[in-house]
Design a protein around this motif. Structure first.
Motif, PDB file in Angstrom:
ATOM      1  N   TYR A  12       0.808  -1.223   0.000  1.00  0.00           N
ATOM      2  CA  TYR A  12       0.000   0.000   0.000  1.00  0.00           C
ATOM      3  C   TYR A  12       0.843   1.276   0.000  1.00  0.00           C
ATOM      4  CZ  TYR A  12      -4.296  -2.633   0.923  1.00  0.00           C
ATOM      5  OH  TYR A  12      -5.370  -3.483   0.828  1.00  0.00           O
ATOM      6  N   THR A  20       0.196   8.009  -2.212  1.00  0.00           N
ATOM      7  CA  THR A  20       0.126   6.618  -2.675  1.00  0.00           C
ATOM      8  C   THR A  20      -1.303   6.075  -2.706  1.00  0.00           C
ATOM      9  OG1 THR A  20       0.783   6.017  -0.409  1.00  0.00           O
ATOM     10  CG2 THR A  20       2.468   5.902  -2.124  1.00  0.00           C
ATOM     11  N   LYS A  21      -2.252   6.887  -2.274  1.00  0.00           N
ATOM     12  CA  LYS A  21      -3.649   6.502  -2.475  1.00  0.00           C
ATOM     13  C   LYS A  21      -3.964   6.437  -3.966  1.00  0.00           C
ATOM     14  CE  LYS A  21      -8.386   8.028  -1.460  1.00  0.00           C
ATOM     15  NZ  LYS A  21      -9.225   9.102  -0.862  1.00  0.00           N
ATOM     16  N   ALA A  22      -3.268   7.240  -4.767  1.00  0.00           N
ATOM     17  CA  ALA A  22      -3.543   7.314  -6.206  1.00  0.00           C
ATOM     18  C   ALA A  22      -2.334   6.949  -7.066  1.00  0.00           C
ATOM     19  CB  ALA A  22      -4.019   8.710  -6.581  1.00  0.00           C
ATOM     20  N   VAL A  23      -1.112   7.176  -6.537  1.00  0.00           N
ATOM     21  CA  VAL A  23       0.102   6.945  -7.321  1.00  0.00           C
ATOM     22  C   VAL A  23       0.950   5.884  -6.629  1.00  0.00           C
ATOM     23  CG1 VAL A  23       2.189   7.975  -8.300  1.00  0.00           C
ATOM     24  CG2 VAL A  23       0.087   9.339  -8.102  1.00  0.00           C
ATOM     25  N   SER A  58      -4.594  -2.179  -7.911  1.00  0.00           N
ATOM     26  CA  SER A  58      -4.558  -0.725  -8.092  1.00  0.00           C
ATOM     27  C   SER A  58      -3.275  -0.248  -8.780  1.00  0.00           C
ATOM     28  CB  SER A  58      -4.682  -0.029  -6.736  1.00  0.00           C
ATOM     29  OG  SER A  58      -3.583  -0.354  -5.903  1.00  0.00           O
ATOM     30  N   LYS A  59      -2.435  -1.174  -9.225  1.00  0.00           N
ATOM     31  CA  LYS A  59      -1.131  -0.776  -9.760  1.00  0.00           C
ATOM     32  C   LYS A  59      -0.944  -1.164 -11.222  1.00  0.00           C
ATOM     33  CE  LYS A  59       1.204  -0.459  -5.343  1.00  0.00           C
ATOM     34  NZ  LYS A  59       2.445  -0.684  -4.593  1.00  0.00           N
ATOM     35  N   SER A  61      -0.827   0.755 -13.584  1.00  0.00           N
ATOM     36  CA  SER A  61       0.017   1.750 -14.254  1.00  0.00           C
ATOM     37  C   SER A  61       1.433   1.219 -14.452  1.00  0.00           C
ATOM     38  CB  SER A  61       0.052   3.061 -13.466  1.00  0.00           C
ATOM     39  OG  SER A  61       0.542   2.866 -12.155  1.00  0.00           O
TER      40      SER A  61
END
Length: 272
Positions: A12, A20-23, A58-59, A61
């Motif tokens: 996380y 790090t909630k978004a990136v 969530s990763k 990207s």
């Protein structure tokens, strides 16, 4: 030869909230490249041919970054900016991905790679530990493994106030100025650390590590700790430690992240 590497990147990133909630912390930029790109290039520079990146949902990207972007390539070609094409091309290595469905610790993430390892020794590179040294700082760790044929880990000296943030090595003595025998790892000691040598995110494991990951019980937060498996392994076969004198940066620590930004910028300008 060590040709396979695992990069666990499913955490996380709580030390770097709220961004790090978004990136993902692995995508933090360092002189125009994300942190994880430096780690992948380190692996390639050490002769790694296949990389397995452990992700959370969530990763994605990270997957996008290492993939081709046909639309971007077409745009750059159309606008006479083809000099960018080599810089955005996927790295010359096979990259595989698997999701860690629950954040159950580093040991759980490594255990997901048992099929990928397929009975071979393999490297593990934690992506928040980065060095800008050349040639690849993974090379001496691989050389030590090829000499002793047992699991080996990278170590570095850190200030006393940081010892409680890492696994600290209890060593049985120095084999040379760079190599030590590890008796056990004390995870994040609050008091009386056994040394000032911490495990700094580079490992070579024999396949035996999976046997111990199968056997250990979950610890705090129901997490499977890699340290517990390493300590069980230590009871049956030696684990060597390689002491890095090179500069490493923990990109989860703000001062380290800012420092590596400055150094990478200087190196980039020096190469122009």
């Amino acid at each position: 030869m060590i040709t396979k590497a695992i990069i666990p990147a499913a955490g996380y990133g709580t030390r770097n909230l709220p961004v790090t909630k978004a990136v993902p912390k692995e995508m933090f930029p360092i002189s125009g490249r994300p942190v994880i790109d430096y780690v992948v290039q380190e692996a390639i520079g050490a002769g790694i041919k296949e990389i397995l990146i452990i992700l959370s949902r969530s990763k994605t990207s990270i997957m996008d970054y290492f993939d081709r972007s046909m639309e971007l390539e077409s745009f750059l070609t159309k606008h006479n900016k083809t000099y960018w094409l080599p810089k955005i091309a996927p790295p010359p290595v096979q990259i595989h991905y698997v999701r860690q469905s629950e954040a159950l610790g580093l040991g759980s993430a490594v255990h997901l790679a048992s099929t990928f390892a397929a009975g071979d020794a393999f490297a593990v590179l934690l992506p928040d530990q980065v060095s800008l040294e050349q040639p690849s700082p993974l090379l001496p760790l691989i050389s030590l493994y090829e000499k002793c044929r047992t699991s080996v880990v990278g170590l570095q000296v850190v200030p006393e106030e940081r010892l409680s943030h890492y696994g600290v090595a209890d060593i049985g003595g120095y084999s040379s100025s760079r190599t030590v025998q590890i008796n056990r790892i004390v995870e994040k000691p609050k008091t009386n650390p056994p040394s000032n040598l911490v495990v700094m995110g580079r490992y070579i494991f024999t396949p035996a590590i999976f046997d111990y990951l199968n056997e250990i019980n979950p610890g705090e937060g129901q997490e499977i700790q890699l340290t517990d498996a390493m300590n069980a392994l230590c009871e049956n076969e030696p684990i060597g430690g390689y002491l890095y004198h090179e500069k490493w940066y923990d990109t989860s620590i703000e001062n380290d992240y800012l420092s590596i930004q400055r150094r990478a910028y200087r190196l980039k300008n020096k190469q122009k």
